[in-house]
Each structure stands twice: as structure tokens, then as C-alpha cells.
Design an enzyme around this catalytic site. Structure first.
Site, PDB file in Angstrom:
ATOM      1  N   LYS A   1     -10.412   2.241   1.948  1.00 12.21           N
ATOM      2  CA  LYS A   1      -9.462   3.094   2.679  1.00 12.21           C
ATOM      3  C   LYS A   1     -10.241   4.660   2.654  1.00 12.21           C
ATOM      4  O   LYS A   1     -10.214   5.114   3.476  1.00 12.21           O
ATOM      5  CB  LYS A   1      -7.963   3.001   2.092  1.00 12.21           C
ATOM      6  CG  LYS A   1      -7.233   4.395   2.428  1.00 12.21           C
ATOM      7  CD  LYS A   1      -5.802   4.441   2.010  1.00 12.21           C
ATOM      8  CE  LYS A   1      -5.812   4.523   0.560  1.00 12.21           C
ATOM      9  NZ  LYS A   1      -5.954   5.845  -0.005  1.00 12.21           N
TER      10      LYS A   1
ATOM     11  N   LYS B   1     -10.766  15.755  -1.964  1.00 14.13           N
ATOM     12  CA  LYS B   1     -10.492  14.034  -2.294  1.00 14.13           C
ATOM     13  C   LYS B   1     -11.311  13.247  -1.845  1.00 14.13           C
ATOM     14  O   LYS B   1     -12.184  12.266  -2.748  1.00 14.13           O
ATOM     15  CB  LYS B   1      -8.866  13.638  -2.375  1.00 14.13           C
ATOM     16  CG  LYS B   1      -8.657  12.283  -2.711  1.00 14.13           C
ATOM     17  CD  LYS B   1      -8.866  11.917  -4.037  1.00 14.13           C
ATOM     18  CE  LYS B   1      -8.813  10.704  -4.267  1.00 14.13           C
ATOM     19  NZ  LYS B   1      -8.907   9.979  -5.716  1.00 14.13           N
TER      20      LYS B   1
HETATM   21  P1  NAD Z   1      -0.427   0.853  -5.929  1.00 19.20           P
HETATM   22  O1  NAD Z   1      -0.560  -0.310  -5.023  1.00 19.20           O
HETATM   23  O2  NAD Z   1      -0.823  -0.088  -7.599  1.00 19.20           O
HETATM   24  O3  NAD Z   1       0.860   1.337  -5.925  1.00 19.20           O
HETATM   25  C1  NAD Z   1       1.690   1.772  -4.802  1.00 19.20           C
HETATM   26  C2  NAD Z   1       3.030   1.533  -4.964  1.00 19.20           C
HETATM   27  O4  NAD Z   1       3.842   1.826  -3.967  1.00 19.20           O
HETATM   28  C3  NAD Z   1       3.428  -0.048  -5.399  1.00 19.20           C
HETATM   29  O5  NAD Z   1       4.362  -0.026  -6.511  1.00 19.20           O
HETATM   30  C4  NAD Z   1       4.380  -0.114  -4.176  1.00 19.20           C
HETATM   31  O6  NAD Z   1       5.462  -1.141  -4.534  1.00 19.20           O
HETATM   32  C5  NAD Z   1       5.021   1.014  -3.731  1.00 19.20           C
HETATM   33  N1  NAD Z   1       5.307   1.171  -2.399  1.00 19.20           N
HETATM   34  C6  NAD Z   1       4.510   0.752  -1.430  1.00 19.20           C
HETATM   35  N2  NAD Z   1       4.987   1.024   0.072  1.00 19.20           N
HETATM   36  C7  NAD Z   1       6.490   1.494  -0.406  1.00 19.20           C
HETATM   37  C8  NAD Z   1       7.623   2.000   0.375  1.00 19.20           C
HETATM   38  N3  NAD Z   1       7.537   1.946   1.763  1.00 19.20           N
HETATM   39  N4  NAD Z   1       8.605   2.352  -0.347  1.00 19.20           N
HETATM   40  C9  NAD Z   1       8.506   2.493  -1.762  1.00 19.20           C
HETATM   41  N5  NAD Z   1       7.755   2.026  -2.246  1.00 19.20           N
HETATM   42  C10 NAD Z   1       6.474   1.869  -1.620  1.00 19.20           C
HETATM   43  O7  NAD Z   1      -1.400   1.622  -5.709  1.00 19.20           O
HETATM   44  P2  NAD Z   1      -2.215   2.693  -6.607  1.00 19.20           P
HETATM   45  O8  NAD Z   1      -3.464   2.298  -7.152  1.00 19.20           O
HETATM   46  O9  NAD Z   1      -1.090   3.550  -7.786  1.00 19.20           O
HETATM   47  O10 NAD Z   1      -2.434   4.070  -5.933  1.00 19.20           O
HETATM   48  C11 NAD Z   1      -1.649   5.058  -5.093  1.00 19.20           C
HETATM   49  C12 NAD Z   1      -2.218   6.034  -4.442  1.00 19.20           C
HETATM   50  O11 NAD Z   1      -3.119   6.877  -5.353  1.00 19.20           O
HETATM   51  C13 NAD Z   1      -3.246   5.664  -3.332  1.00 19.20           C
HETATM   52  O12 NAD Z   1      -3.241   6.431  -2.061  1.00 19.20           O
HETATM   53  C14 NAD Z   1      -4.729   5.545  -3.939  1.00 19.20           C
HETATM   54  O13 NAD Z   1      -5.759   5.846  -2.867  1.00 19.20           O
HETATM   55  C15 NAD Z   1      -4.501   6.785  -4.975  1.00 19.20           C
HETATM   56  N6  NAD Z   1      -5.279   6.709  -6.173  1.00 19.20           N
HETATM   57  C16 NAD Z   1      -5.561   5.537  -6.864  1.00 19.20           C
HETATM   58  C17 NAD Z   1      -6.206   5.748  -8.070  1.00 19.20           C
HETATM   59  C18 NAD Z   1      -6.341   4.357  -8.888  1.00 19.20           C
HETATM   60  O14 NAD Z   1      -7.318   4.398  -9.718  1.00 19.20           O
HETATM   61  N7  NAD Z   1      -5.707   3.353  -8.628  1.00 19.20           N
HETATM   62  C19 NAD Z   1      -6.861   6.723  -8.452  1.00 19.20           C
HETATM   63  C20 NAD Z   1      -6.777   8.132  -7.651  1.00 19.20           C
HETATM   64  C21 NAD Z   1      -5.755   7.784  -6.552  1.00 19.20           C
END
Ligand code: NAD
Length: 298
Positions: A238, A169
Site C-alpha cells: 500500500k 511518511k
Molecule cells: P492492523 O491491521 O494490525 O490494525 C488495524 C485495526 O483496525 C484492526 O484492529 C482492525 O480490526 C481495525 N479496523 C479496520 N477497519 C475498521 C473499521 N472500519 N472500524 C473500526 N476498526 C477497524 O494494522 P496496523 O499494522 O496496526 O497498521 C495500522 C496503520 O498504521 C496502517 O495505516 C499502517 O500502514 C500504519 N503503520 C503500521 C506499522 C506496523 O509496523 N504495523 C508501522 C507504521 C505505520
């Protein structure tokens, strides 16, 4: 399949929704009540903590925004590690191989299998079920999970070694990070000399410069100046930092990636971690004294 899902953010929410629509039974948790409510309205059951999720199901998926969040949710007090039924913890988040191995070791002490399953393809891919899903972990657990993961995208078995899907990744995301800033620099250069950025993007997309930034990010979020692609600058940085750390720990230097990393550090400082990562073009525009996507005056 009974599935637990923790972290219902930009990626987690549409992924969880697809799993429900495919007939799976979900128990969900997020710090944000409004995210949980949306899934409950679709038929999911709400749990009050990661341990509560892990008390109810054998398979727990997580999509969380930081290494610390994955560590806490998986192994902290009231975490998945304290669940009575859980057998496997599947992390869809990008945490890098070192953190994945650390979580793997801690969960193994309680006979919980940690499985890496980072994804690529953005919010659009999560909504359409077209993500690239990279999985590492025991083959038998992969086989058990595959029918559920098929619902969210194209599933790849990377290997049994813990963390190996994370390495995959990071290689992917370094290329995505590079495409975003390299395309920004190229388009800003053209605009500075008087070219039309929309024509530039059309040409690049018909030529050998085509990449995911020119194909997806510029038409959707940069040229219309909406900067709403759905991936935060903080998350991109990150991943870039994790990739550079990974290279360092392998005794490698990555010359291009290091230059890209320096530029992303400027972007996060100027634009903030919460900005959409397509705003990366703004400091580059500012340094050149042009704005891409706006008609020239006169
Ligand atoms: P985001 O910030 O939109 O969502 C994260 C969620 O986790 C939030 O709803 C938050 O309230 C919740 N959260 C945080 N800490 C928590 C805890 N301790 N307990 C319970 N809930 C908790 O992030 P995202 O964009 O959805 O990304 C999530 C992961 O996916 C990341 O690792 C990111 O790198 C990866 N990712 C994101 C994308 C993208 O396009 N957004 C694409 C591929 C991978």
C-alpha cells in the site's frame, strides 16, 4: 486529556495502551471485540461506533489498515463526522496525501479539523514509545495535541498544509521498502556463493551497508526464520504504491522506487497480503535456489 481511539491493531493497541498508562482517558472502538476488551481491561471505555466515540470526546485518533477504512471511519455513515463533541480527527494511519486532503475537505464542512499524524518505527517503537510521529495540520491543534503524542514517540511538526506529513511518511517508507528488498538480494547473492548470512549481517552492520533491514529485520525475523516483525506485506505494498502515485502526480519518475515497486508486486502475489513483510526474501531465495539462515547440508 480525553481521547477517542479507533483501530486497535498491531500499532493502535500498544499506542492506546501507552496513552492510558500516561494518565489519559480513552474511549475506544474497533471492529474486533477482542481488541476492545484488552483496552477495557486497562481502564478504557468501549464505544459502539466511530460516531459514538466522537459523541464523547473532542479529539479522536485512528490507526486503520486501508484508505477505505480511514475514509469510512472519518466520513462514512455513523462515522466520526456524525459525532456531537468531536473537534479534531487525528489519523495515525498511512493513507497518502490525496486521501488525507479528501478527508480534510469532507470534515472541514462540519468544522472538524483533520490532522495527519502517520508514524514510523514499527510495533516495537509503538510498544516502547519511540515512534517517529509526523504531524501536519493547524499549529494550534498541533500544540494542543503534542503532550499526548509525546507519549508515543518523537514528534515532528511537518507543516500546516493538509497531507504534508503523509508525503513525509511515504518518502520514509519507500526507503524502508527498498532496504528490505535490497538487503535480501545482497544476502541471497552472498549465500549463493557460500557466505554465512549471519556473518554477512554482522559485517554489513559494522560497515557502510547498514540499514534498517540489516539492523532490525534480519536479526529479529529473517535469520531466525520467524517472519514475525509485525508489518503486513499488504501494508508495505500500500505504502509503495502510494509513494509511486504521489511521485506521478508531482510529474516525477523515481527510477529506483519503480524497480522496488515491481519487486514488491511479485512479493505480494507470491506471499499474500497477510504475510509479514520480512517474507519478501522468500521469492528472492526461491529464484536463487538458496535458503538464508539455514546451515548448508554437508
Ligand atoms: P492492523 O491491521 O494490525 O490494525 C488495524 C485495526 O483496525 C484492526 O484492529 C482492525 O480490526 C481495525 N479496523 C479496520 N477497519 C475498521 C473499521 N472500519 N472500524 C473500526 N476498526 C477497524 O494494522 P496496523 O499494522 O496496526 O497498521 C495500522 C496503520 O498504521 C496502517 O495505516 C499502517 O500502514 C500504519 N503503520 C503500521 C506499522 C506496523 O509496523 N504495523 C508501522 C507504521 C505505520
Amino acid at each position: 486529556m480525553d481521547i477517542g481511539f479507533i483501530g486497535l491493531g498491531k500499532m493502535g493497541l500498544p499506542i492506546a495502551r501507552r496513552l492510558i498508562e500516561a494518565g489519559h482517558t480513552l474511549v475506544v472502538h474497533d471492529r474486533r471485540a477482542e481488541a476492545v476488551d484488552k483496552l477495557v481491561a486497562l481502564g478504557a471505555r468501549a464505544a459502539k461506533s466511530p460516531a459514538d466515540v466522537a459523541d464523547q470526546v473532542e479529539t479522536v485518533l485512528a490507526s486503520l489498515p486501508s484508505l477505505q477504512a480511514s475514509l469510512e471511519v472519518a466520513t462514512g455513515k455513523g462515522g466520526v463526522i456524525d459525532g456531537k463533541r468531536v473537534k479534531r480527527f487525528v489519523d495515525l494511519s498511512t493513507v497518502g496525501s490525496h486521501m488525507a486532503v479528501r478527508i480534510h475537505g469532507l470534515l472541514a464542512k462540519r468544522n472538524i479539523v483533520q490532522i495527519d499524524s502517520p508514524v514510523s518505527g514499527g510495533v516495537g517503537g509503538a510498544e516502547k514509545g519511540t515512534l517517529a510521529v509526523m504531524v501536519s495540520g493547524p499549529r494550534a491543534d498541533f500544540d494542543a495535541l503534542k503532550p499526548a503524542l509525546d507519549v508515543i514517540g518523537k514528534v515532528f511538526f511537518i507543516g500546516e498544509k493538509p497531507g504534508s506529513a503523509q508525503t513525509m511518511k511515504l518518502a520514509n517508507n519507500m526507503l524502508s521498502a527498498t532496504a528490505m528488498v535490497a538487503t535480501s538480494e545482497a544476502v541471497v547473492m552472498g549465500v549463493k556463493s557460500g557466505l554465512d548470512p549471519a556473518v554477512m549481517i554482522d559485517v554489513i552492520n559494522s560497515g557502510s551497508g547498514l540499514n534498517t533491514a540489516s539492523r532490525d529485520k534480519f536479526p529479529k525475523s529473517v535469520l531466525p526464520r520467524t517472519f514475525d516483525f509485525g508489518f503486513a506485506t499488504g501494508l508495505m505494498v500500500k505504502d509503495v504504491r502510494l509513494c509511486l502515485e504521489e511521485a506521478k502526480s508531482l510529474g516525477l519518475s523515481m527510477e529506483v522506487a519503480e524497480a522496488v515497486g515491481r519487486l514488491w508486486e511479485v512479493i505480494i502475489r507470491e506471499m499474500g497480503a497477510e504475510s509479514d513483510f520480512t517474507s519478501a526474501i522468500k521469492p528472492i531465495e526461491q529464484a536463487a535456489g538458496v535458503v538464508v539462515g539455514k546451515k548448508k547440508a554437508g
